[in-house]
Design an enzyme around this catalytic site. Structure first.
Site, PDB file in Angstrom:
ATOM      1  N   GLU A 161      -3.259  10.381   2.767  1.00 52.70           N
ATOM      2  CA  GLU A 161      -4.471  10.607   3.545  1.00 52.70           C
ATOM      3  C   GLU A 161      -4.467  12.054   4.018  1.00 52.70           C
ATOM      4  O   GLU A 161      -3.453  12.553   4.494  1.00 52.70           O
ATOM      5  CB  GLU A 161      -4.551   9.654   4.744  1.00 52.70           C
ATOM      6  CG  GLU A 161      -4.684   8.199   4.343  1.00 52.70           C
ATOM      7  CD  GLU A 161      -4.872   7.276   5.533  1.00 52.70           C
ATOM      8  OE1 GLU A 161      -5.666   6.334   5.440  1.00 52.70           O
ATOM      9  OE2 GLU A 161      -4.206   7.511   6.572  1.00 52.70           O
ATOM     10  N   GLU A 200       0.845  -1.197   0.000  1.00 46.51           N
ATOM     11  CA  GLU A 200       0.000   0.000   0.000  1.00 46.51           C
ATOM     12  C   GLU A 200       0.881   1.248   0.000  1.00 46.51           C
ATOM     13  O   GLU A 200       1.933   1.265   0.644  1.00 46.51           O
ATOM     14  CB  GLU A 200      -0.907  -0.010   1.238  1.00 46.51           C
ATOM     15  CG  GLU A 200      -1.961   1.071   1.266  1.00 46.51           C
ATOM     16  CD  GLU A 200      -2.955   0.857   2.406  1.00 46.51           C
ATOM     17  OE1 GLU A 200      -3.404   1.880   2.977  1.00 46.51           O
ATOM     18  OE2 GLU A 200      -3.270  -0.307   2.728  1.00 46.51           O
ATOM     19  N   ASP A 259       0.151   5.391   0.569  1.00 49.81           N
ATOM     20  CA  ASP A 259      -0.947   6.219   1.055  1.00 49.81           C
ATOM     21  C   ASP A 259      -0.716   7.711   0.973  1.00 49.81           C
ATOM     22  O   ASP A 259       0.331   8.213   1.392  1.00 49.81           O
ATOM     23  CB  ASP A 259      -1.212   5.932   2.544  1.00 49.81           C
ATOM     24  CG  ASP A 259      -1.793   4.567   2.797  1.00 49.81           C
ATOM     25  OD1 ASP A 259      -2.352   3.980   1.858  1.00 49.81           O
ATOM     26  OD2 ASP A 259      -1.696   4.088   3.943  1.00 49.81           O
TER      27      ASP A 259
END
Length: 287
Positions: A101, A97, A99
């Protein structure tokens, strides 16, 4: 040339590059019912959050390496407790993953960008930044460059983080699992704003984040399971992401962002890593 002026030039350049993106063609809404909407001929998408549910979408294809660009205009006003996302992820145990955010804020406080990298199911590589502009008044471009050598996080083409492949010293790196692009808007008031001390004010709902110009240059997974490289929205000749690394100007911008706007770096968290910092942290402070 100032970073602000350079950013303005890069925004105009990036806008021109992303003009052909189409959410109808490249993405699908996965949850949230009518809270997620595609409009303007596929160029724009909104995600909304209310007290019942958030919403999200994903790319139709999976990819092994590429450059992934998204323009976002974040939730305005009091967005405390909300999290807007743009990330890559594989599925299953031991997933990879990458990310972006965006942690909501109380009115008048800056947004926090939370970044992380997972490889083989293990993350704990967080860096956080506060933006040098208001991300709620206009669209800005957030990009992930992922190739076998490194991962670069960019904001309006300004690098904010580089995570290098350091498998040679035993650091896992995402390189073998295809990942989809995901985006979502959801409630995380147990941790998102000031460690969960500031809760979501539902009287301000619905909260809405705006996405547009979703662009992928990369290697999609074919129906047979193999990988074919190219672009979903641009010519195959635009493959600089394959070997993308920072030049001297890029390294200077990275240092400026990390020295002025970084608010958390896992490599500097001595309380969390009291016995020994992670191996990759010993190589470079600009990870």
């Amino acid at each position: 040339m100032s970073l602000v002026m350079l950013s303005s030039i890069l925004i105009v350049s990036t806008l021109a590059q992303l003009a052909a993106a189409d959410f109808y063609k490249d993405a699908e809404i996965t949850w949230g019912d009518e809270r997620a909407k595609i409009f303007n001929g596929g160029r724009d998408l909104t995600l909304s959050l209310d007290q019942s549910s958030g919403s999200g979408f994903q790319s139709k294809n999976e990819y092994l390496f590429g450059r992934f660009d998204m323009q976002l205009k974040l939730v305005p006003g009091n967005s405390a407790g909300t999290v807007t996302t743009f990330y890559l992820s594989s599925q299953g145990a031991g997933h990879d993953e990458i990310d972006f955010e965006f942690l909501g804020n109380s009115s008048g406080s800056p947004y926090t960008i939370h970044t992380n990298v997972f490889a083989q199911g293990k993350g704990n590589k967080e860096q956080q930044f506060q933006l040098w502009f208001d991300p709620t008044t206009s669209f800005h471009t957030y990009s992930i460059v992922w190739n076998p050598q490194r991962i670069i996080f960019l904001v309006d083409n300004n690098p904010i983080r580089v995570f290098n492949n350091q498998e040679s010293i035993g650091v896992a790196y995402p390189k073998s699992q295809h990942m989809r692009v995901y985006a979502s808007l959801w409630n995380a008031d147990d941790w998102a704003t000031q460690g969960g001390r500031v809760k979501t004010d539902w009287t301000k709902a619905p909260f809405t984040a705006n996405y547009r110009n979703f662009n992928i240059l990369g290697c999609p997974k074919s129906s047979s399971g193999s990988t074919s490289c190219g672009s979903s929205t641009s010519s195959n000749s635009n493959e600089g992401w394959r070997t993308h690394e920072l030049d001297a100007a890029g390294r200077n911008r990275l240092r400026w962002v990390q020295s002025k706007h970084m608010v958390y770096n896992y490599c500097s968290d001595k309380q969390r890593f009291a016995n020994a910092v992670p191996a990759e942290c010993k190589r470079s402070r600009f990870l």
